[in-house]
Design a protein around this motif. Structure first.
Motif, PDB file in Angstrom:
ATOM      1  N   GLU A  18      52.251  17.380  51.126  1.00 29.62           N
ATOM      2  CA  GLU A  18      51.747  18.620  51.717  1.00 29.62           C
ATOM      3  C   GLU A  18      52.771  19.750  51.594  1.00 29.62           C
ATOM      4  OE1 GLU A  18      48.747  19.297  52.782  1.00 29.62           O
ATOM      5  OE2 GLU A  18      48.069  17.257  52.333  1.00 29.62           O
ATOM      6  N   ILE A  21      52.658  21.028  48.041  1.00 32.04           N
ATOM      7  CA  ILE A  21      51.459  21.847  47.834  1.00 32.04           C
ATOM      8  C   ILE A  21      51.649  23.236  48.433  1.00 32.04           C
ATOM      9  CG2 ILE A  21      49.022  22.103  48.472  1.00 32.04           C
ATOM     10  CD1 ILE A  21      48.786  19.044  48.240  1.00 32.04           C
ATOM     11  N   LEU A  38      41.687  29.908  47.589  1.00 34.55           N
ATOM     12  CA  LEU A  38      42.317  28.618  47.858  1.00 34.55           C
ATOM     13  C   LEU A  38      41.214  27.675  48.315  1.00 34.55           C
ATOM     14  CD1 LEU A  38      44.728  26.709  48.262  1.00 34.55           C
ATOM     15  CD2 LEU A  38      45.051  27.730  50.529  1.00 34.55           C
ATOM     16  N   THR A  40      39.778  23.664  48.761  1.00 35.76           N
ATOM     17  CA  THR A  40      40.176  22.263  48.885  1.00 35.76           C
ATOM     18  C   THR A  40      38.942  21.370  48.914  1.00 35.76           C
ATOM     19  OG1 THR A  40      42.165  22.871  50.125  1.00 35.76           O
ATOM     20  CG2 THR A  40      41.433  20.589  50.300  1.00 35.76           C
ATOM     21  N   TYR A  41      38.988  20.289  48.132  1.00 34.52           N
ATOM     22  CA  TYR A  41      37.895  19.321  48.077  1.00 34.52           C
ATOM     23  C   TYR A  41      38.397  17.924  48.449  1.00 34.52           C
ATOM     24  CZ  TYR A  41      35.124  22.754  45.440  1.00 34.52           C
ATOM     25  OH  TYR A  41      34.434  23.872  45.051  1.00 34.52           O
ATOM     26  N   ASP A  42      37.496  17.121  48.978  1.00 39.40           N
ATOM     27  CA  ASP A  42      37.757  15.712  49.226  1.00 39.40           C
ATOM     28  C   ASP A  42      36.949  14.922  48.205  1.00 39.40           C
ATOM     29  OD1 ASP A  42      37.952  13.105  50.080  1.00 39.40           O
ATOM     30  OD2 ASP A  42      37.458  13.506  52.170  1.00 39.40           O
ATOM     31  N   ILE A  68      42.468  22.425  45.080  1.00 40.94           N
ATOM     32  CA  ILE A  68      43.104  21.168  45.487  1.00 40.94           C
ATOM     33  C   ILE A  68      42.019  20.103  45.625  1.00 40.94           C
ATOM     34  CG2 ILE A  68      44.490  20.022  47.256  1.00 40.94           C
ATOM     35  CD1 ILE A  68      45.449  22.899  48.051  1.00 40.94           C
ATOM     36  N   LYS A  70      41.738  16.242  46.876  1.00 40.66           N
ATOM     37  CA  LYS A  70      42.437  15.127  47.529  1.00 40.66           C
ATOM     38  C   LYS A  70      41.677  13.813  47.348  1.00 40.66           C
ATOM     39  CE  LYS A  70      44.676  18.069  50.977  1.00 40.66           C
ATOM     40  NZ  LYS A  70      45.007  18.253  52.397  1.00 40.66           N
ATOM     41  N   THR A 107      45.592  14.921  44.327  1.00 40.82           N
ATOM     42  CA  THR A 107      46.470  14.091  45.162  1.00 40.82           C
ATOM     43  C   THR A 107      45.781  12.775  45.498  1.00 40.82           C
ATOM     44  OG1 THR A 107      45.748  14.802  47.377  1.00 40.82           O
ATOM     45  CG2 THR A 107      47.355  16.205  46.248  1.00 40.82           C
TER      46      THR A 107
END
Length: 331
Positions: A18, A21, A38, A40-42, A68, A70, A107
């Protein structure tokens, strides 16, 4: 997209990932542009092709965007807890023909990647790949000293080890504790073991350790007072007995292995505790013979049984146990 704009971070030290990042985001995106650029995806709920589609979409009123993704467990041998199926070919195509206006960061919380997979090999060629293993031993101590330096303070080696023993090895918690102590000692100040004792939150296990230490030093009034404080805080007597037994077993094992020539590190590895805990146990154990320690452990096992079967009042049993230790030590 240059190689420096595609990243793959993996390992079990999520805090360091983290931090890395955050460093990249700071370099690539002004604060005011982050809300729209910005993303972010899971990957346990979103397929990789949607992430790639986002990365290939032009940024909104900006020259750059950061995407991003993850939980890229498809890069490991682990089975992910998801029904999402990923179109890996879309990632392969993106790596072959990247865009220059996006930074893509993948990640995964995993100790290692599956090197046999084609996509892993392609990523290693096309991306900046870094692993973040859990910090242990000297690496962890060095990290603590480094964080202290960034706060403009010093921390003694003993204090660093005691801090690890007290709060554990989780970097985020250690960082928070160092920042708190830095405010206390002020710029240019030094954190010693006394400061750590005063400012860090003590667990029940550490309080039981102090209880044993007070008995070992014949500080009986303080030991009884600490027991009452623990009981006042609704700590379960049976749990206190279990932790007392654990500490006395550690003292016995450490004493036996030390006499056989084992180092604190070797004893810690053998028993599964931090070497600093071994050092403290050896110090406490000096006041007891092996036979006495074995007798105490047996007495605690009997007391545990009597408490659980209702044969003895729990608080009275603990009081009598401390007094029996007092008599043993005074002899």
């Amino acid at each position: 997209m240059p190689k420096s704009s595609i990243y793959l971070f993996y390992g079990l030290e999520s805090y360091l990932i983290e931090q890395k990042i955050e460093q990249i985001i700071h370099q690539r995106l002004p604060f005011e542009e982050r809300e729209m650029n910005l993303i972010t995806y899971d990957l346990q709920v979103t397929p990789i092709e949607e992430v790639i589609q986002e990365a290939e979409t032009l940024p909104f009123l900006s020259e750059h965007k950061v995407v991003i993704a993850k939980n890229a467990y498809f890069l490991t041998g682990q089975k992910a807890n998801t029904k999402v199926e990923h179109e890996i070919e879309s990632l392969e195509r993106f790596l072959e023909n990247p865009v220059d206006y996006s930074t893509l960061i993948l990640t995964v919380f995993s100790e290692k990647l599956d090197e046999r997979k084609k996509i892993t090999k392609i990523l290693k060629q096309a991306a900046t790949v870094e692993s973040f293993a859990t910090l242990k031993g000297k690496e962890l101590a060095d990290w603590i000293h480094k964080i202290a330096q960034t706060e403009g303070i010093e921390i003694s080696s003993d204090a660093a080890q005691f801090l690890i023993y007290t709060v554990g090895e989780e970097l985020q918690i250690l960082n928070q504790e160092i920042k708190k102590m830095a405010l206390y000692v002020g710029k240019g100040g030094k954190i010693d073991q006394k400061v750590v004792k005063e400012l860090t939150a003590r667990t029940l296990e550490q309080n039981v350790f102090s209880l044993v230490e007070q008995v070992a030093n014949l500080e009986i009034d303080q030991a009884i007072r600490m027991l009452y404080d623990l009981l006042k805080n609704k700590e379960e007597p049976i749990k206190i007995v279990a932790l007392l037994a654990k500490q006395f077993r550690l003292m016995l094992f450490a004493k036996e292995l030390s006499q056989k020539g084992y180092s604190n590190q070797q004893i810690g590895n053998h028993i599964g505790v931090h070497p600093y805990a071994v050092q403290l146990a050896l110090q406490q154990g000096r006041g007891f013979s092996e036979q006495e320690l074995k007798g105490i452990i047996k007495k605690l096992a009997e007391m545990d049984f009597e408490m659980k079967t209702g044969k003895k009042d729990k608080v009275l049993a603990l009081e009598l146990f401390l007094l029996s230790l007092t008599r043993m030590k005074s002899k």
